[in-house]
Design a protein around this motif. Structure first.
Motif, PDB file in Angstrom:
ATOM      1  N   SER A  88      -0.221  13.127  -7.560  1.00  0.00           N
ATOM      2  CA  SER A  88      -1.205  12.056  -7.501  1.00  0.00           C
ATOM      3  C   SER A  88      -1.028  11.306  -6.191  1.00  0.00           C
ATOM      4  O   SER A  88       0.055  10.805  -5.906  1.00  0.00           O
ATOM      5  CB  SER A  88      -0.999  11.102  -8.681  1.00  0.00           C
ATOM      6  N   LEU A  89      -2.093  11.239  -5.389  1.00  0.00           N
ATOM      7  CA  LEU A  89      -2.049  10.542  -4.107  1.00  0.00           C
ATOM      8  C   LEU A  89      -3.194   9.542  -4.075  1.00  0.00           C
ATOM      9  O   LEU A  89      -4.358   9.917  -4.167  1.00  0.00           O
ATOM     10  CB  LEU A  89      -2.179  11.532  -2.949  1.00  0.00           C
ATOM     11  N   THR A  90      -2.860   8.254  -4.006  1.00  0.00           N
ATOM     12  CA  THR A  90      -3.872   7.205  -4.000  1.00  0.00           C
ATOM     13  C   THR A  90      -3.606   6.243  -2.849  1.00  0.00           C
ATOM     14  O   THR A  90      -2.495   6.155  -2.343  1.00  0.00           O
ATOM     15  CB  THR A  90      -3.871   6.406  -5.322  1.00  0.00           C
ATOM     16  N   VAL A  91      -4.651   5.523  -2.453  1.00  0.00           N
ATOM     17  CA  VAL A  91      -4.537   4.536  -1.389  1.00  0.00           C
ATOM     18  C   VAL A  91      -4.313   3.173  -2.019  1.00  0.00           C
ATOM     19  O   VAL A  91      -5.102   2.735  -2.854  1.00  0.00           O
ATOM     20  CB  VAL A  91      -5.813   4.520  -0.510  1.00  0.00           C
ATOM     21  N   GLY A  92      -3.203   2.517  -1.619  1.00  0.00           N
ATOM     22  CA  GLY A  92      -2.924   1.173  -2.113  1.00  0.00           C
ATOM     23  C   GLY A  92      -3.721   0.146  -1.339  1.00  0.00           C
ATOM     24  O   GLY A  92      -4.436  -0.677  -1.888  1.00  0.00           O
ATOM     25  N   ASP A  93      -3.607   0.199  -0.029  1.00  0.00           N
ATOM     26  CA  ASP A  93      -4.406  -0.632   0.873  1.00  0.00           C
ATOM     27  C   ASP A  93      -4.472   0.113   2.205  1.00  0.00           C
ATOM     28  O   ASP A  93      -4.182   1.304   2.249  1.00  0.00           O
ATOM     29  CB  ASP A  93      -3.862  -2.064   0.988  1.00  0.00           C
ATOM     30  N   GLY A  94      -4.819  -0.551   3.276  1.00  0.00           N
ATOM     31  CA  GLY A  94      -5.022   0.134   4.547  1.00  0.00           C
ATOM     32  C   GLY A  94      -3.782   0.715   5.189  1.00  0.00           C
ATOM     33  O   GLY A  94      -3.869   1.565   6.059  1.00  0.00           O
ATOM     34  N   ASP A  95      -2.597   0.271   4.773  1.00  0.00           N
ATOM     35  CA  ASP A  95      -1.381   0.776   5.393  1.00  0.00           C
ATOM     36  C   ASP A  95      -0.376   1.359   4.398  1.00  0.00           C
ATOM     37  O   ASP A  95       0.756   1.643   4.734  1.00  0.00           O
ATOM     38  CB  ASP A  95      -0.714  -0.316   6.239  1.00  0.00           C
ATOM     39  N   LYS A 126      -8.648   6.644   2.764  1.00  0.00           N
ATOM     40  CA  LYS A 126      -9.368   7.432   1.760  1.00  0.00           C
ATOM     41  C   LYS A 126     -10.196   8.522   2.433  1.00  0.00           C
ATOM     42  O   LYS A 126     -10.221   9.665   1.982  1.00  0.00           O
ATOM     43  CB  LYS A 126     -10.287   6.530   0.934  1.00  0.00           C
ATOM     44  N   ASP A 127     -10.874   8.167   3.527  1.00  0.00           N
ATOM     45  CA  ASP A 127     -11.674   9.140   4.271  1.00  0.00           C
ATOM     46  C   ASP A 127     -10.791  10.254   4.825  1.00  0.00           C
ATOM     47  O   ASP A 127     -11.145  11.436   4.756  1.00  0.00           O
ATOM     48  CB  ASP A 127     -12.423   8.478   5.429  1.00  0.00           C
ATOM     49  N   LEU A 128      -9.638   9.873   5.379  1.00  0.00           N
ATOM     50  CA  LEU A 128      -8.724  10.867   5.950  1.00  0.00           C
ATOM     51  C   LEU A 128      -8.167  11.802   4.885  1.00  0.00           C
ATOM     52  O   LEU A 128      -8.078  13.020   5.094  1.00  0.00           O
ATOM     53  CB  LEU A 128      -7.573  10.167   6.683  1.00  0.00           C
ATOM     54  N   LEU A 129      -7.815  11.249   3.737  1.00  0.00           N
ATOM     55  CA  LEU A 129      -7.299  12.098   2.648  1.00  0.00           C
ATOM     56  C   LEU A 129      -8.381  13.035   2.126  1.00  0.00           C
ATOM     57  O   LEU A 129      -8.104  14.196   1.832  1.00  0.00           O
ATOM     58  CB  LEU A 129      -6.758  11.227   1.510  1.00  0.00           C
ATOM     59  N   LEU A 174     -11.752  -7.422   6.266  1.00  0.00           N
ATOM     60  CA  LEU A 174     -11.078  -6.426   7.104  1.00  0.00           C
ATOM     61  C   LEU A 174     -10.171  -5.529   6.276  1.00  0.00           C
ATOM     62  O   LEU A 174     -10.074  -4.325   6.519  1.00  0.00           O
ATOM     63  CB  LEU A 174     -10.267  -7.107   8.209  1.00  0.00           C
ATOM     64  N   ALA A 175      -9.517  -6.106   5.273  1.00  0.00           N
ATOM     65  CA  ALA A 175      -8.638  -5.330   4.400  1.00  0.00           C
ATOM     66  C   ALA A 175      -9.420  -4.265   3.641  1.00  0.00           C
ATOM     67  O   ALA A 175      -8.949  -3.134   3.487  1.00  0.00           O
ATOM     68  CB  ALA A 175      -7.918  -6.254   3.423  1.00  0.00           C
ATOM     69  N   LEU A 176     -10.613  -4.612   3.169  1.00  0.00           N
ATOM     70  CA  LEU A 176     -11.433  -3.636   2.440  1.00  0.00           C
ATOM     71  C   LEU A 176     -11.871  -2.491   3.347  1.00  0.00           C
ATOM     72  O   LEU A 176     -11.880  -1.332   2.935  1.00  0.00           O
ATOM     73  CB  LEU A 176     -12.640  -4.327   1.817  1.00  0.00           C
ATOM     74  N   VAL A 177     -12.216  -2.811   4.597  1.00  0.00           N
ATOM     75  CA  VAL A 177     -12.583  -1.774   5.570  1.00  0.00           C
ATOM     76  C   VAL A 177     -11.372  -0.883   5.853  1.00  0.00           C
ATOM     77  O   VAL A 177     -11.469   0.349   5.883  1.00  0.00           O
ATOM     78  CB  VAL A 177     -13.127  -2.400   6.875  1.00  0.00           C
ATOM     79  N   ALA A 178     -10.208  -1.511   6.055  1.00  0.00           N
ATOM     80  CA  ALA A 178      -8.987  -0.765   6.362  1.00  0.00           C
ATOM     81  C   ALA A 178      -8.588   0.149   5.210  1.00  0.00           C
ATOM     82  O   ALA A 178      -8.034   1.231   5.430  1.00  0.00           O
ATOM     83  CB  ALA A 178      -7.855  -1.736   6.683  1.00  0.00           C
ATOM     84  N   LYS A 179      -8.873  -0.248   3.995  1.00  0.00           N
ATOM     85  CA  LYS A 179      -8.526   0.563   2.828  1.00  0.00           C
ATOM     86  C   LYS A 179      -9.360   1.844   2.762  1.00  0.00           C
ATOM     87  O   LYS A 179      -8.898   2.867   2.270  1.00  0.00           O
ATOM     88  CB  LYS A 179      -8.722  -0.264   1.554  1.00  0.00           C
ATOM     89  N   GLU A 180     -10.567   1.804   3.266  1.00  0.00           N
ATOM     90  CA  GLU A 180     -11.451   2.976   3.202  1.00  0.00           C
ATOM     91  C   GLU A 180     -11.030   4.088   4.161  1.00  0.00           C
ATOM     92  O   GLU A 180     -11.229   5.259   3.872  1.00  0.00           O
ATOM     93  CB  GLU A 180     -12.894   2.566   3.478  1.00  0.00           C
ATOM     94  N   ARG A 181     -10.457   3.737   5.312  1.00  0.00           N
ATOM     95  CA  ARG A 181     -10.108   4.765   6.307  1.00  0.00           C
ATOM     96  C   ARG A 181      -9.106   5.784   5.786  1.00  0.00           C
ATOM     97  O   ARG A 181      -9.323   6.985   5.921  1.00  0.00           O
ATOM     98  CB  ARG A 181      -9.618   4.087   7.603  1.00  0.00           C
TER      99      ARG A 181
END
Length: 68
Positions: A8-15, A61-64, A52-59
């Protein structure tokens, strides 16, 4: 380059991503933050940083999604 396998691989936030529930900091060459990439947290106190945090969180996700 180190390979990691996650069920399971999920995004917590942008970093931060979570591999099987374990937080993992994203690192980048030349990053100004000593621990890796630093983005605003999703629980930011200002509206601007929160957006900005919401935008950073999406990147990540896009890469994964593109790596699959």
């Amino acid at each position: 380059m180190l390979g990691i396998i996650c069920a399971s691989l999920t995004v917590g936030d942008g970093d931060t991503v979570k591999c099987d529930g374990q937080n993992m900091r994203l690192l980048a060459e030349g990053a100004s933050f000593v621990s890796g990439i630093d983005t605003p947290q999703t629980h930011a106190k200002s509206i601007k940083k929160g957006k900005l945090a919401l935008v950073a969180k999406e990147r990540p996700k896009d890469l994964l999604a593109s790596a699959a």
